[in-house]
Every structure is written in structure tokens, then in C-alpha cells.
Scaffold this motif. Structure first.
Motif, PDB file in Angstrom:
ATOM      1  N   SER A  72     -18.409  61.407  89.204  1.00  0.00           N
ATOM      2  CA  SER A  72     -19.386  60.321  89.052  1.00  0.00           C
ATOM      3  C   SER A  72     -20.641  60.591  89.872  1.00  0.00           C
ATOM      4  O   SER A  72     -21.763  60.321  89.414  1.00  0.00           O
ATOM      5  CB  SER A  72     -18.761  58.986  89.484  1.00  0.00           C
ATOM      6  OG  SER A  72     -17.680  58.641  88.642  1.00  0.00           O
ATOM      7  N   LEU A  73     -20.455  61.113  91.073  1.00  0.00           N
ATOM      8  CA  LEU A  73     -21.607  61.400  91.936  1.00  0.00           C
ATOM      9  C   LEU A  73     -22.473  62.510  91.340  1.00  0.00           C
ATOM     10  O   LEU A  73     -23.707  62.455  91.423  1.00  0.00           O
ATOM     11  CB  LEU A  73     -21.125  61.789  93.332  1.00  0.00           C
ATOM     12  CG  LEU A  73     -20.572  60.637  94.177  1.00  0.00           C
ATOM     13  CD1 LEU A  73     -19.894  61.166  95.437  1.00  0.00           C
ATOM     14  CD2 LEU A  73     -21.676  59.652  94.554  1.00  0.00           C
ATOM     15  N   ASP A  74     -21.846  63.516  90.743  1.00  0.00           N
ATOM     16  CA  ASP A  74     -22.623  64.578  90.085  1.00  0.00           C
ATOM     17  C   ASP A  74     -23.455  63.996  88.941  1.00  0.00           C
ATOM     18  O   ASP A  74     -24.622  64.373  88.747  1.00  0.00           O
ATOM     19  CB  ASP A  74     -21.682  65.662  89.545  1.00  0.00           C
ATOM     20  CG  ASP A  74     -21.210  66.608  90.635  1.00  0.00           C
ATOM     21  OD1 ASP A  74     -21.933  66.755  91.645  1.00  0.00           O
ATOM     22  OD2 ASP A  74     -20.125  67.196  90.491  1.00  0.00           O
ATOM     23  N   TYR A  75     -22.852  63.089  88.187  1.00  0.00           N
ATOM     24  CA  TYR A  75     -23.570  62.436  87.086  1.00  0.00           C
ATOM     25  C   TYR A  75     -24.754  61.625  87.626  1.00  0.00           C
ATOM     26  O   TYR A  75     -25.869  61.701  87.093  1.00  0.00           O
ATOM     27  CB  TYR A  75     -22.605  61.541  86.318  1.00  0.00           C
ATOM     28  CG  TYR A  75     -23.262  60.634  85.306  1.00  0.00           C
ATOM     29  CD1 TYR A  75     -23.785  61.142  84.119  1.00  0.00           C
ATOM     30  CD2 TYR A  75     -23.348  59.258  85.531  1.00  0.00           C
ATOM     31  CE1 TYR A  75     -24.384  60.303  83.192  1.00  0.00           C
ATOM     32  CE2 TYR A  75     -23.944  58.423  84.611  1.00  0.00           C
ATOM     33  CZ  TYR A  75     -24.462  58.947  83.443  1.00  0.00           C
ATOM     34  OH  TYR A  75     -25.058  58.116  82.529  1.00  0.00           O
ATOM     35  N   MET A  76     -24.508  60.866  88.706  1.00  0.00           N
ATOM     36  CA  MET A  76     -25.571  60.047  89.292  1.00  0.00           C
ATOM     37  C   MET A  76     -26.672  60.920  89.890  1.00  0.00           C
ATOM     38  O   MET A  76     -27.849  60.560  89.834  1.00  0.00           O
ATOM     39  CB  MET A  76     -24.992  59.137  90.370  1.00  0.00           C
ATOM     40  CG  MET A  76     -24.025  58.084  89.852  1.00  0.00           C
ATOM     41  SD  MET A  76     -24.732  57.011  88.584  1.00  0.00           S
ATOM     42  CE  MET A  76     -26.108  56.282  89.481  1.00  0.00           C
ATOM     43  N   LEU A  77     -26.305  62.055  90.455  1.00  0.00           N
ATOM     44  CA  LEU A  77     -27.314  62.982  90.990  1.00  0.00           C
ATOM     45  C   LEU A  77     -28.220  63.498  89.879  1.00  0.00           C
ATOM     46  O   LEU A  77     -29.433  63.629  90.062  1.00  0.00           O
ATOM     47  CB  LEU A  77     -26.633  64.148  91.708  1.00  0.00           C
ATOM     48  CG  LEU A  77     -26.178  63.880  93.138  1.00  0.00           C
ATOM     49  CD1 LEU A  77     -25.230  64.987  93.622  1.00  0.00           C
ATOM     50  CD2 LEU A  77     -27.385  63.783  94.070  1.00  0.00           C
ATOM     51  N   GLY A  78     -27.627  63.785  88.714  1.00  0.00           N
ATOM     52  CA  GLY A  78     -28.428  64.237  87.572  1.00  0.00           C
ATOM     53  C   GLY A  78     -29.402  63.168  87.120  1.00  0.00           C
ATOM     54  O   GLY A  78     -30.579  63.458  86.845  1.00  0.00           O
ATOM     55  N   LEU A  79     -28.927  61.922  87.050  1.00  0.00           N
ATOM     56  CA  LEU A  79     -29.810  60.817  86.664  1.00  0.00           C
ATOM     57  C   LEU A  79     -30.951  60.638  87.662  1.00  0.00           C
ATOM     58  O   LEU A  79     -32.114  60.459  87.278  1.00  0.00           O
ATOM     59  CB  LEU A  79     -29.012  59.512  86.570  1.00  0.00           C
ATOM     60  CG  LEU A  79     -28.121  59.296  85.352  1.00  0.00           C
ATOM     61  CD1 LEU A  79     -27.462  57.925  85.434  1.00  0.00           C
ATOM     62  CD2 LEU A  79     -28.926  59.412  84.065  1.00  0.00           C
ATOM     63  N   ALA A  80     -30.594  60.665  88.947  1.00  0.00           N
ATOM     64  CA  ALA A  80     -31.610  60.468  89.989  1.00  0.00           C
ATOM     65  C   ALA A  80     -32.667  61.569  89.934  1.00  0.00           C
ATOM     66  O   ALA A  80     -33.868  61.301  90.070  1.00  0.00           O
ATOM     67  CB  ALA A  80     -30.951  60.428  91.360  1.00  0.00           C
TER      68      ALA A  80
END
Length: 260
Positions: A72-80
């Protein structure tokens, strides 16, 4: 065995050999005490073994939760990262008074407007606390790191709540200037999957009007300030998410050693 000790005791008493009887009696008491201590030790060992089994089960579940959080954090990092890049492009175009492609402009606004949030998989951690099993973890370093990770999750939630407010202000001001719904053919779009299809025919026919809307938007200080805030917030968010990933990595290393 008990019959043997009983007959031996009776024989010693019958022969009036009191001193030897007392020695025997003391030995018998010691033997009983040793037996009790051994029974207690075995019982304690069994209890510790059962507690360890419970602990290892929690550790395995914690590891699964944390690995899901890493994804989930990797996904959120991509969005950010996408939001930071989009904010920079919008700011640069506004400084240059350049519209560029209406499609590129719309894609950047999609990146800025699309919102998702990190929700930790902390069911196992909360269950351990509510059941009292968290306090029984033998590894003090693991307990400390889990508590610090919990604080980091609270910090992420607080930042997300703050960004919700900034986002609402940003979207409200943006909608005053741009009729964004005209960009898309909603009949051909898969809205639940956020697969939006552009209405290229409408865009081609109304290009001048739509570009004028964007130029008016670029004059809005509220809009540009919120783009700037989005860039700042998500740049900070990236560092927070990376730090949280490092915390999780350290905890998973400890869990792997415990499970091995």
C-alpha cells in the motif's frame, strides 16, 4: 514404591532407630519437594511453550499485515510522486502563461484531484493490545518498534486529514473556472474504474473557449497557492511514507528472526 517406603519407615520405628528414621524422614520430605518443584517446572515449561505458540502465531499474522502495508505504501508513494510532478507542470505553465495541450492539462488536474489514502492493516496489532498479548512479547525491541510504527500511522492519518481540507478548497476554486465535465464522454467512460474517455470531438470544436477558461484559472491566486500547497504537502508525504517503509522493514527483519 510408596509401599516400600511405608514398610521401611515402620521397620525403623519398630527397631527404635530414631536418628535413622529422622534422616529418612528428611530425605522423604526432600524427595517430595523435588517432585513438586519438577512438576511446577514442567507446568511452567508447558505454559511458556503454549504462550510461545500464541506469540509466533501473532508474529506470522503481523508479518502478513506489514507486507500488505508495504504494498500500500508503494502505491501511495507512486501517487504522491505523480502529484508532485503534476503540480510542478501546472505551476510552470502558469508562469509561462502556456496552455500546452488541453489533454495534458486535464491529465495533470486528474493527477492532482484523484485522491486515495493509506489505511494500515493493523488488525493483528490491535487484537494483541486488546487481548493483553502485546505486553507479554519477550522481545522489547520489537515492542518498541511496533509502538513507534503505530505513532507513524497516526501521523500519516493526521496528514491525510489535513490534505483532505486542502483538496476540497483546491477543487472548489478549480470548478469556478473550468467546466471540466465537458472534457469527457461519460457515456463511454468506466467511472467506477476511473477510466475516463475524452470527448475529442467536443474539445476540438471548443478549443478556444476551453483554453480561455484555463488562462482565467491561472490568474487565480487561490488556485495557484493550493497547487503550491499540494506540491509541498505531497513532497513531505513522500518522505514520511519512505520513513514508515523503513520502520516496517526493520520490524519484518525482527519477526523473521523470531519465526526462524
Amino acid at each position: 514404591m510408596l509401599r516400600f517406603f511405608r514398610s521401611l519407615r515402620q521397620k525403623l520405628l519398630a527397631e527404635s532407630r530414631v536418628s535413622r528414621y529422622f534422616a529418612y524422614a528428611v530425605g522423604e520430605i526432600v524427595l517430595v519437594m523435588v517432585g513438586i518443584l519438577l512438576a511446577l517446572q514442567v507446568n511452567n515449561w508447558n505454559e511458556e511453550r503454549k504462550q510461545r505458540q500464541v506469540e509466533l502465531k501473532y508474529f506470522n499474522n503481523l508479518k502478513n499485515d506489514l507486507n500488505a502495508d508495504l504494498e500500500s505504501l508503494d502505491y501511495m508513494l507512486g501517487l504522491a510522486a505523480d502529484k508532485v510532478k503534476a503540480a510542478k507542470r501546472v505551476k510552470r505553465n502558469s508562469d509561462l502563461d502556456s496552455i500546452g495541450s488541453l489533454y495534458d492539462f486535464s491529465n495533470d488536474l486528474l493527477a492532482l484531484i484523484f485522491v486515495d489514502e493509506f489505511r494500515p492493516n493493523n488488525n493483528t496489532y490491535e487484537e494483541m493490545k486488546s487481548s493483553g498479548n502485546f505486553s507479554s512479547i519477550q522481545n522489547d525491541s520489537l515492542k518498541l518498534k511496533l509502538m513507534n510504527l503505530g505513532k507513524s500511522y497516526i501521523g500519516i492519518e493526521a496528514a491525510q486529514e489535513h490534505m483532505r481540507y486542502d483538496f476540497n478548497v483546491f477543487l472548489e476554486d478549480f470548478e469556478k473556472y473550468v467546466d471540466w465535465g465537458k472534457y469527457f464522454n461519460l457515456g463511454r467512460s468506466d467511472i467506477p474504474k476511473l477510466d475516463l474517455v475524452y470527448d475529442s470531438v467536443y474539445i476540438a470544436r471548443h478549443k478556444d473557449v476551453m483554453e480561455k477558461e484555463v488562462r482565467e484559472l491561472y490568474k487565480s491566486k487561490v488556485f495557484l497557492n493550493n497547487v503550491f500547497l499540494l506540491e509541498i504537502n505531497y513532497t513531505y508525504n513522500i518522505e514520511t511514507l519512505k520513513s514508515t517503509k523503513s520502520q516496517i522493514g526493520e520490524i519484518i527483519d525482527i519477526l523473521n528472526r523470531e519465526l526462524d
